[in-house]
Design an enzyme around this catalytic site. Sequence first.
Site, PDB file in Angstrom:
ATOM      1  N   ASP A 117      30.338  32.150  41.705  1.00 27.06           N
ATOM      2  CA  ASP A 117      31.579  31.395  41.032  1.00 27.06           C
ATOM      3  C   ASP A 117      32.284  30.469  42.144  1.00 27.06           C
ATOM      4  O   ASP A 117      32.998  31.176  42.885  1.00 27.06           O
ATOM      5  CB  ASP A 117      32.242  32.478  40.295  1.00 27.06           C
ATOM      6  N   ASP A 160      28.457  29.242  38.824  1.00 28.74           N
ATOM      7  CA  ASP A 160      28.182  27.718  38.641  1.00 28.74           C
ATOM      8  C   ASP A 160      27.514  27.095  39.571  1.00 28.74           C
ATOM      9  O   ASP A 160      27.037  27.745  40.552  1.00 28.74           O
ATOM     10  CB  ASP A 160      29.854  26.818  38.362  1.00 28.74           C
ATOM     11  N   ASP A 216      14.715  25.777  32.771  1.00 37.05           N
ATOM     12  CA  ASP A 216      14.484  26.221  31.722  1.00 37.05           C
ATOM     13  C   ASP A 216      14.044  25.322  30.573  1.00 37.05           C
ATOM     14  O   ASP A 216      15.259  24.775  30.225  1.00 37.05           O
ATOM     15  CB  ASP A 216      15.374  27.422  31.339  1.00 37.05           C
ATOM     16  N   ASP A 226      10.630  28.798  27.727  1.00 39.14           N
ATOM     17  CA  ASP A 226      11.121  30.032  26.757  1.00 39.14           C
ATOM     18  C   ASP A 226      10.175  30.214  25.553  1.00 39.14           C
ATOM     19  O   ASP A 226       9.819  29.434  24.710  1.00 39.14           O
ATOM     20  CB  ASP A 226      12.523  29.769  26.406  1.00 39.14           C
ATOM     21  N   GLU A 277       6.755  31.326  28.989  1.00 36.94           N
ATOM     22  CA  GLU A 277       7.020  32.615  28.457  1.00 36.94           C
ATOM     23  C   GLU A 277       6.331  33.061  27.040  1.00 36.94           C
ATOM     24  O   GLU A 277       6.508  32.148  26.446  1.00 36.94           O
ATOM     25  CB  GLU A 277       8.524  33.012  28.452  1.00 36.94           C
ATOM     26  N   HIS A 300      16.314  38.246  33.854  1.00 37.37           N
ATOM     27  CA  HIS A 300      17.658  38.408  33.235  1.00 37.37           C
ATOM     28  C   HIS A 300      17.449  39.081  31.958  1.00 37.37           C
ATOM     29  O   HIS A 300      18.591  39.489  31.242  1.00 37.37           O
ATOM     30  CB  HIS A 300      17.966  36.952  32.971  1.00 37.37           C
ATOM     31  N   ASP A 301      16.143  39.358  31.547  1.00 35.05           N
ATOM     32  CA  ASP A 301      16.023  39.980  30.222  1.00 35.05           C
ATOM     33  C   ASP A 301      15.586  41.670  30.163  1.00 35.05           C
ATOM     34  O   ASP A 301      15.370  42.190  29.255  1.00 35.05           O
ATOM     35  CB  ASP A 301      14.820  39.554  29.174  1.00 35.05           C
TER      36      ASP A 301
HETATM   37  C1  NOJ Z   1      13.693  34.648  26.181  1.00 38.15           C
HETATM   38  C2  NOJ Z   1      14.928  34.412  27.257  1.00 38.15           C
HETATM   39  O1  NOJ Z   1      14.477  34.783  28.399  1.00 38.15           O
HETATM   40  C3  NOJ Z   1      16.011  35.145  26.755  1.00 38.15           C
HETATM   41  O2  NOJ Z   1      16.980  35.511  27.592  1.00 38.15           O
HETATM   42  C4  NOJ Z   1      16.255  34.686  25.408  1.00 38.15           C
HETATM   43  O3  NOJ Z   1      17.432  35.483  24.776  1.00 38.15           O
HETATM   44  C5  NOJ Z   1      15.396  34.400  24.340  1.00 38.15           C
HETATM   45  N1  NOJ Z   1      14.167  34.130  24.781  1.00 38.15           N
HETATM   46  C6  NOJ Z   1      15.844  33.636  23.164  1.00 38.15           C
HETATM   47  O4  NOJ Z   1      15.688  32.231  23.930  1.00 38.15           O
END
Ligand code: NOJ
Length: 560
Positions: free
Chosen positions: A27, A35, A104, A205, A259, A330-331
Amino acid sequence: MTDAPDVDREWWKEAVVYQVYPRSFNDSDGDGIGDIPGIVEKVDYLDELGVDVVWLNPVYESPMADNGYDIADYQSIHPEFGTMDDWERLLQELHDRDMRLIMDLVVNHTSDEHEWFVNSREGDEQYDDYYHWQQGDAEDDAPNNWSSFFGGSAWSYDDERGEYYLHLFDEKQPDLNWRNEDVRDEVFEMMNWWLEKGIDGFRMDVVNLISKTEGLPDGAEVGGLTGEEHFVDGPNIEQYFEEMYERTLEGRDVMTVGEMINVDADRATEYVGEEGFSMLIHFEHMGVDTGDGGKWTLADLDLGELKRIITDWQETLAEEGWNCLYLSNHDQPRAVSRFGDDGEYRRESAKMLATFLFTLQGTPFVFQGQEIGMTNADWDRQEIRDVEAENHVDIALDEWADSYEDVRPQIEARSRDNARTPMQWSADENAGFSEGDPWIKVNERHDEINVEAAHEDAESVWHFYRELIDLREDRDIFVYGDYELLLPDHSEVFAYRRTLGDEELLVVCNFFEGEPELDLSEFAGDREADLLVGNYDADDENLAEPIRLRPYEARVYDLS
Ligand code: NOJ
């Protein structure tokens, strides 16, 4: 790179990708939210680490219901992240250092605040079927039984239009209707706009969800999700990908990372290769520690299953196609907490997992903080930030939990917030991430686990990543070598061989705390084994004798 015989070279095969989750990276202006200028400040850090490509999670205008995966304007930068000028500067700074940038691309859905949806809900004819609108059987009876990936029904009723709309994720993420040619035109135009700005590719995505069965019929329930046979790899998916290729990607030297939900290696071969995606982010190996009920059902790591899945992908994509290698993003919760040990053996197991990641065939993806061995955090209910976790807690309390304490173990093991705690730059307040109040809690362990400390310690996880990145850059065998599984039935050790021309590597990774004995003589023959890299002190070994591995030990032997 060494000269390798007959390999199909591509820059993105030889690259190491570093994933920046901008909200949590750095940040620069003290508002508690990472950012783009903050990323620019750290470009030298990325260069020093030695990565080649940055994948930037969404930075577009968004109401942030799902941290930017709900896009309100594809051709803008969200003010919390900075301006388009800041973004241009980032691209320039990366390119100046021979690094690339992939963006992305989220085109299965938009935000409900995107003007397309606003117009569509108002009944504007031009946007009438940009989304999937349906009359429900009754006001409280959704058009079909599909479930959302974030829990509950995939349908919400919109009072303004008096109809239901489909959202496979949050209700603020309506699914686009790809059957509508205008939608495809708009998406392709937008992709070209970004490509012309000079980006080096896209991470796409949930891109195999864009085609839905005509008529949107009811589906079956599998693993806690209903209807996937109608929206995963739907009927027109190949046509849409072909069109996307012809109208945006063809003739451009870019990296495309799709993805894809519930794709297996066989199916993947249809999507990768020439005119297809460079590689796919799949989820098969993310299920090796879950029960049948999906991601929230916890189970011990099934190493046999991990071997089966990895080997399947390695072998199936060996001839045509390419693997994306990842253990964190991140998921997902932090890999060291999930597949390693974030207590006594944090350092060793983080290095073992790094060795594993960098010695398979494919392109390794490193998620911010992974290179210092960042861990999962503890989560009180009010500290949860992720929409998926919030929904899960609500549903659990509704259906089976007496209190949050019943759900806590699931949240602490699996919540996406684990990956999203701020990057730990130093032992300072807020881990050096921000001078303001961070939007999400800072992991308490930042005093011990941080970049500054890792830099100073020659034995740190960070220096180990540096070493692996260098090795991979120096030796083609890491990138292009063939993979062969060894000791398939060993219950603690994942072992394999990589070969390229006359070169040969032997990799052994102990995934547990035990100290197994290993007989590698049949693979080494009477050749001298040079220990190329390992996470403990060890001498070169005579592999004619059995060796004993220490907890989470990894060794890479060079038999060339
Ligand atoms: C996959 C992304 O990596 C995730 O973070 C997101 O919540 C879902 N797709 C929906 O876009």
